[in-house]
Structures are given as C-alpha cells and as structure tokens.
Write a protein that holds these residues in place. Structure first.
Motif, PDB file in Angstrom:
ATOM      1  N   HIS A  28      41.387  36.288  39.167  1.00 57.72           N
ATOM      2  CA  HIS A  28      40.191  36.266  38.327  1.00 57.72           C
ATOM      3  C   HIS A  28      38.977  36.788  39.080  1.00 57.72           C
ATOM      4  O   HIS A  28      38.055  37.360  38.471  1.00 57.72           O
ATOM      5  CB  HIS A  28      39.940  34.838  37.837  1.00 57.72           C
ATOM      6  N   THR A  61      42.613  39.528  33.716  1.00 60.08           N
ATOM      7  CA  THR A  61      43.333  38.262  33.947  1.00 60.08           C
ATOM      8  C   THR A  61      43.249  37.376  32.715  1.00 60.08           C
ATOM      9  O   THR A  61      44.252  36.774  32.300  1.00 60.08           O
ATOM     10  CB  THR A  61      42.734  37.525  35.163  1.00 60.08           C
ATOM     11  N   ASP A  62      42.061  37.284  32.108  1.00 56.07           N
ATOM     12  CA  ASP A  62      41.906  36.466  30.895  1.00 56.07           C
ATOM     13  C   ASP A  62      42.792  36.969  29.769  1.00 56.07           C
ATOM     14  O   ASP A  62      43.399  36.180  29.032  1.00 56.07           O
ATOM     15  CB  ASP A  62      40.445  36.464  30.440  1.00 56.07           C
ATOM     16  N   ALA A 100      46.145  40.497  38.244  1.00 52.99           N
ATOM     17  CA  ALA A 100      46.111  40.570  36.780  1.00 52.99           C
ATOM     18  C   ALA A 100      47.230  41.460  36.252  1.00 52.99           C
ATOM     19  O   ALA A 100      47.819  41.179  35.197  1.00 52.99           O
ATOM     20  CB  ALA A 100      44.753  41.083  36.324  1.00 52.99           C
ATOM     21  N   PRO A 126      38.448  39.761  36.239  1.00 50.60           N
ATOM     22  CA  PRO A 126      38.363  38.621  35.318  1.00 50.60           C
ATOM     23  C   PRO A 126      38.818  38.924  33.898  1.00 50.60           C
ATOM     24  O   PRO A 126      39.566  38.148  33.303  1.00 50.60           O
ATOM     25  CB  PRO A 126      36.879  38.232  35.369  1.00 50.60           C
ATOM     26  N   VAL A 171      45.962  32.622  39.880  1.00 50.72           N
ATOM     27  CA  VAL A 171      45.030  32.902  38.785  1.00 50.72           C
ATOM     28  C   VAL A 171      43.598  32.948  39.317  1.00 50.72           C
ATOM     29  O   VAL A 171      42.816  33.840  38.965  1.00 50.72           O
ATOM     30  CB  VAL A 171      45.158  31.843  37.677  1.00 50.72           C
ATOM     31  N   THR A 172      43.250  31.997  40.174  1.00 53.01           N
ATOM     32  CA  THR A 172      41.904  31.965  40.745  1.00 53.01           C
ATOM     33  C   THR A 172      41.614  33.241  41.531  1.00 53.01           C
ATOM     34  O   THR A 172      40.538  33.848  41.412  1.00 53.01           O
ATOM     35  CB  THR A 172      41.749  30.742  41.663  1.00 53.01           C
TER      36      THR A 172
END
Length: 668
Positions: A648, A655-656, A618, A652, A644-645
């Motif tokens: 996350h 990253t979002d 992230a 999470p 990204v997976t």
C-alpha cells in the motif's frame, strides 16, 4: 404548607398534594406502595409518616408539602422483620430498628409480601439468603418470623437468572448508579449467545467499585457458571466480592483470575471462603501469573481448594506460585488419596525455577501415585524432564492425554529406560510437547522406539520443534520415524535440519498416519548448497504428489525459500491431498504469487492458504485476486497484513483495487 388531614382511625390522609410531592422527590423511581403509617419513636410517642415502597427501597416521608425523606433504607439492609398484633411490624436494619403500625392487616401483608418478593429476586431463593422473607406462622408471643423460601417468590424463568435485577438492587444498596450498558449486555448479548461465562474484560472500562457490584451480583445467580478475568488488575474491592461469591455461590464451577494482580494472601482467603460454602461446585481454578508465594499460606489452604470429601469432583488447577507455594501445594496433593481420584487438569507452566532440584520431590510423589490426571503442563518450570518420567510411568499411564514439558531440560541418561517405557505404555496420549529444549539423540531414539511399540494410542500430536536436533536428530528421524505409526501431527520446525532434510523427508513418504507436518525454519541452505535446496524441494513436491500421501496440512512458515520455493507453490495446482498450507515468511515475491494464482485456479482440495511476509506487491495481489474469482473451494485465507501494508505504501490505489476484488470472495 398544606394542613395535615387525618382519617377516622387517627392516621394521616395521603392526599393528592402529598402524593405529587413524593413523586417529585423520588423522580423516576417506580412507586409500588403508598400508605399512611405510625412510626414509634424512642420517646414513646408515635409520629405520622407516609410509607413508600419502591422496587428495592423503603421510604418514610414527612406528612407535609413539600415533603421530605425522614428515613430510607434498601431492603438488603434488613436483618430481621417481625410482626405483632395491631398491625405492627418491627424492622431491624444494619444501623437501627424501626417500629411501624399500619392501618389494616391487608396493608401489612402487602408490605411484607413486597419486601419478600423483592429479596427473593435478589437472592434467587439461595440457601444463603438472610432469614427475613417468609412468615412461618405465629410465634408463641403472637409475632410472625420471616425467612427465605417464599411461595410468592416463585417466578417465571428470568433472563440470565435475573442478573439485571440483582445488579440493580446492589447498585441501589451501595449508592451507585446502575449502568444500563451492563444490564443490556447481559440481557441481550449474553442471553442470546446462551453464554454462561461472565467475562470481566467486557466491563474493563468501568471503575473498581462498579466491577465489585457486578461480581457481587453473581454470588446468588444460577445462570453463570464461570467467572473470567485475564490480564486485568483487579482492586481489593473486586477481590473481596470474588471471595464473597466463592463463599455463597452454589452455581459457580470455573474461576479464572489470570494475571489479575492477586496478593500472596489470596490462597488462604479463598480456602476460608470455600470452607464456608459446603454447596460449592467449583472444579476449575486458574490463578496463573499472579506471582503468589507461600507467604501467609499453609498446607490447609491448599487442601481446602478442592475438599477431599468430594470424591466425585473433577477438578482443574492452573496456578502460578512461587517456589514455596508449589512445595506446599505438592504436599497438599500428596496428603490425601482423594486428589488422585479428582484432579484432572494440573497446569504449573511458566513458573521459572519452581521445579528445580528438590522442590519437585513432592510433586513427583503425587504423580507417581495412580491418579486420573488428563492434562499436565509443566512447561517453563525448570524441571529435569528425564527425572520426571519415572513418576509418570508409575502413576500417569492410564488417563494422561495432554503432556507439555517444553522449555525444560534433559540431564541424566540413566533414565532412558523409563523414558522409553512410558511412551510405550501410555494408554491415552493425544498431545506431547518437548519443544524448545535440547533433546539428546539418545532421548529422541528412546521416544521413537517407545511410540513405535505402543499399541494403544493413535493420531498423536508430537511437538519437538526448536529442539536443536541437527544432523544427529535427523539420523534418528530417518531411521525410526517410519516405524512410528501413531503420530498424526509432527512439528519439527526450527531444528537446524537444513541439508539433512534430504534424508529426513523420505521418512515421511507413504506414512500411513501422518496428516499434519510442520517443517518451517529448517532451510538455512546457502552458497554451494543451493542445488541441495532444489533437490530437497523436489523431494517435498514428490512427497505431496504421491498417490498414497496422507498429508492434509503442510507448514513451511518462515523458511525464507525465496525464488526456489516457487517450484513447490506451482506443485499445489495438481496436488490432491493437502487441504491446508502455510507459506508465510518465504520471500516468494510476485513470481510466487503468480504461481499461487495458477495453482488456485485448478486446485479443488485446498481449503486454507496462509500467505504473508512474501514481499508481495500490488501486482501479485491482483494475480491472486483473479485466481480467487475462479476458485470455489478455498474457504480461508487470512489477510496478509505485512505484505498489504508494504504494498500500500508504493501503490495504494492498485493495492486497494486488488483487495476489493479479493474481499468479494469472502476469504479475507
């Protein structure tokens, strides 16, 4: 029950009660015509009936309330229709014959006109429409004969050639429900996109019978020129309608039934369908991955795919035959000169073993004849590549543009002269692939020498990836590639070049035509050779920063450069030539993402960056997001799904937040 009223002429009276009863029976069907008639029975007597014409169907109702349907048939069941004096019409259908008498000539004309118009909408005035639609004048016995081309059938341009009307009529004929989604998709999506390719995958969720009616609707349609189906098994009902469409359509140009589960008798059946249709304009056929073989076929079936008399035909043939099928096909290609004048695109790829040994002889004979082939794909056929070039040299130098021989093998060294001569003599090559085969150094040398002496071609895409070039091949590249001025794209990825890149990379320096270079999977340099990797990367940095560098794209995908690769990422900031880079699969981690962030903040030439499988967290994505807010020239950066997976899972929210910021740039 209401009493039956009659008119002065003896015909029943169609009163309001009967009309309402008819409407209840027909529910939502549109009623176009209602009149009392007499039906002649086999007994010699006549009975009163109410004739009702709906959009696609004729009904005869009993004259009572509540009424019931005595007779009904779709107009497509009509095989002949003749009129006689006293307003009589005799209709022959698939099942039986009906004799009706109407009250006036005007009513008879109205009935005939309606049926005529309805059928003209189904068949679009095709030359293959049944001869029942137009009065051509009185017959010697006083009757009238009806046949296709009607004055009343002239209609304004219909949406997608009137597909929805034909489809609705065929649904009624086959007794299945008309799917409004099919009509909506065609009338709205296909029409708005001016899409002439009907894709059966759009309706893969429907059952086989529904798909069969959809295909049948294309038989007389003038809008759609392509029928496409890939990776979807179609049942015998659908196959039958495909064959029917082939036998009737004068608009279908391209047919793709790839991996559709076709059976071995399909070539013979298709040949028969084509022989029934002299107006066919099919020029492109893709039957790949159907494991067809020579069972039930013969030479004639192959000759009929593209009838030789059509000398002006420009044909595409993409097939997946068994060995016997390819032998028969090759014999057919050799059997008439017209194929040499018509076949543009031949794809026999992914047919293991079909061109091994003597099975390839007839194909080589065809290729050795002067021909107009533009596209030839023999990849994965187990052909002996160097044996092929004698034929290519004799017959394919003029027009051949695309040549894919990947996943085959070299075996004979005595063919090197023809190998070299072909590449020096070809006039039109734009794409050559020898990927995924072990190319001997002598063959690589012959390839480069041939291309270096070719004055005809420019901007060639040359794919020699996964060819096990190693040190011997690296030596050939170092020595000869600077002399090959016609190559615009070079893929030498996955060749075990490793430390030999130290000598290979300078061969690309100041190359006048090389615009796109793929080098990935060549950096397996470990241990005491780590300093060599640093030196190689410095040479790459020097290459892309040269003022005279013509490179526009560089791929180092899946090279696992790790931390050492950040030096190249950092160099992108001042790079003024590259427009596209692929740095995925290099495990560059967040330090690499930070270097990319800095580079993107000052670079104004990059238009596309591919970045994934780099262990970016992230934190790294936040760095990239900040850079993209200040970069106004980057146009494409695909979402790094793998990283990204992974990011996350551990952070999470962070990253979002980073991805939300990145999405504002509209690149992902």
């Amino acid at each position: 029950m209401a009493s039956k009223e009659t008119t002065a002429a003896g015909f029943a009276n169609v009163n309001r009660e009967i009309t309402e009863s008819i409407r209840k029976v027909l529910d939502k069907q549109a009623i176009k015509f209602v009149r009392a008639v007499k039906q002649d029975m086999r007994s010699g007597k006549s009975e009163d009936r109410i004739l009702v014409l709906a959009t696609w169907r004729l009904y005869l109702f009993a004259v009572k309330v509540p009424t019931k349907v005595e007779v009904t048939f779709n107009f497509l069941e009509i095989r002949a229709m003749n009129t006689y004096p006293e307003h009589q019409v005799i209709i022959d259908t698939d099942k039986t014959t009906y004799s009706l008498r109407l009250q006036t000539q005007e009513q008879l004309d109205h009935m005939v006109s309606h049926i005529n118009y309805a059928l003209s909408r189904v068949f679009n005035n095709s030359i293959y429409a049944p001869p029942i639609c137009r009065a051509e004048g009185e017959m010697p016995d006083g009757s009238h004969k009806f046949s296709p081309n009607s004055e009343s059938s002239l209609d304004p341009q219909k949406t997608c050639g009137g597909f929805s009307e034909t489809y609705a009529a065929l649904c009624d004929y086959n007794g299945i429900g008309c799917k409004e989604e099919v009509q909506w998709d065609v009338d709205t999506i296909y029409h708005s996109q001016d899409n002439r390719e009907f894709n059966l995958l759009d309706f893969s969720h429907l059952d086989s019978r529904d798909l069969a009616v959809i295909v049948a609707s294309i038989a007389y349609n003038t809008w759609f020129t392509k029928l496409y189906c890939k990776d979807m098994r179609i049942g015998s009902e659908v196959v039958d309608q495909v064959l029917h469409t082939i036998s009737k359509s004068n608009s279908l140009e391209e047919l793709t039934l790839e991996n559709a589960g076709l059976k071995s008798d399909f070539p013979q059946k298709m040949a028969s369908a084509l022989s029934e249709n002299p107006a066919s304009v099919i020029h492109s056929l893709n039957l790949a991955h159907n494991t067809l073989d020579n069972q039930g076929t013969n030479l004639d079936s192959y000759e009929l795919f593209f009838p030789p008399p059509a000398v002006s035909l420009r044909a595409t043939l993409i097939v997946f035959w068994g060995v016997g099928g390819v032998v028969s096909l090759s014999q057919a290609l050799c059997s008439a000169d017209d194929y040499s004048n018509s076949l543009l695109h031949l794809d026999l790829s992914k047919n293991p073993g079909v061109l091994s040994g003597e099975d390839a002889t007839n194909l080589y004979l065809f290729l050795a004849q002067p021909n107009c082939l533009v596209h030839l794909d023999l990849s994965g056929t187990d052909c002996t590549v160097d044996s092929l070039f004698g034929a290519l040299l004799r017959g394919c130098c003029a027009d051949l543009s695309y040549l894919n021989l990947s996943k085959n093998s070299f075996s004979h060294r005595d063919s090197l002269p023809t190998f070299r001569q072909f590449f020096s003599s070809a006039f039109s090559l734009t794409h050559v692939s020898l990927a995924s085969m072990k190319v001997p150094p002598d063959s690589m040398r012959a390839l480069f020498l041939g291309l270096s002496n070719n004055p005809h071609i420019t901007d060639l895409h040359l794919d020699i990836s996964s060819c096990e070039l190693r040190s011997a091949g690296a030596g050939v590249i170092q020595e000869l590639f600077p002399r090959v001025s016609c190559v615009g794209t070079l893929d030498i990825s996955d060749n075990g070049l490793d430390a030999d890149l130290l000598a290979v990379i300078p061969a690309f320096s100041r190359h006048p035509s090389l615009k796109h270079l793929m080098l990935g999977k060549n950096f397996n340099i470990k241990g005491r050779y780590g300093l060599v990797l640093d030196e190689i990367l410095q040479k790459l940095v020097h290459l892309v920063q040269e003022e005279e560098c013509a490179l526009q794209s560089l791929s180092l995908a899946d090279s696992r450069l790790r931390q050492r690769g950040t030096v190249l990422v950092n160099a992108l900031g001042s790079n003024a030539c590259l427009r596209k880079v692929d740095l995925s699969g290099n495990l560059l981690e967040d330090s690499g993402a930070k270097m990319l962030s800095k580079a993107l903040q000052i670079n104004t030439t990059l238009r596309s960056v591919t970045w994934d499988r780099n262990n970016t967290t992230a934190t790294g994505f936040q760095d990239v997001a900040r850079a993209l807010e200040h970069n106004f020239t980057l146009q494409y950066m695909p979402l790094p799904l793998s990283d990204v997976t992974q990011a996350h899972r551990s952070a999470p929210e962070k990253t979002d937040q980073a991805l939300t910021k990145v999405r504002r740039t509209s690149f992902l």
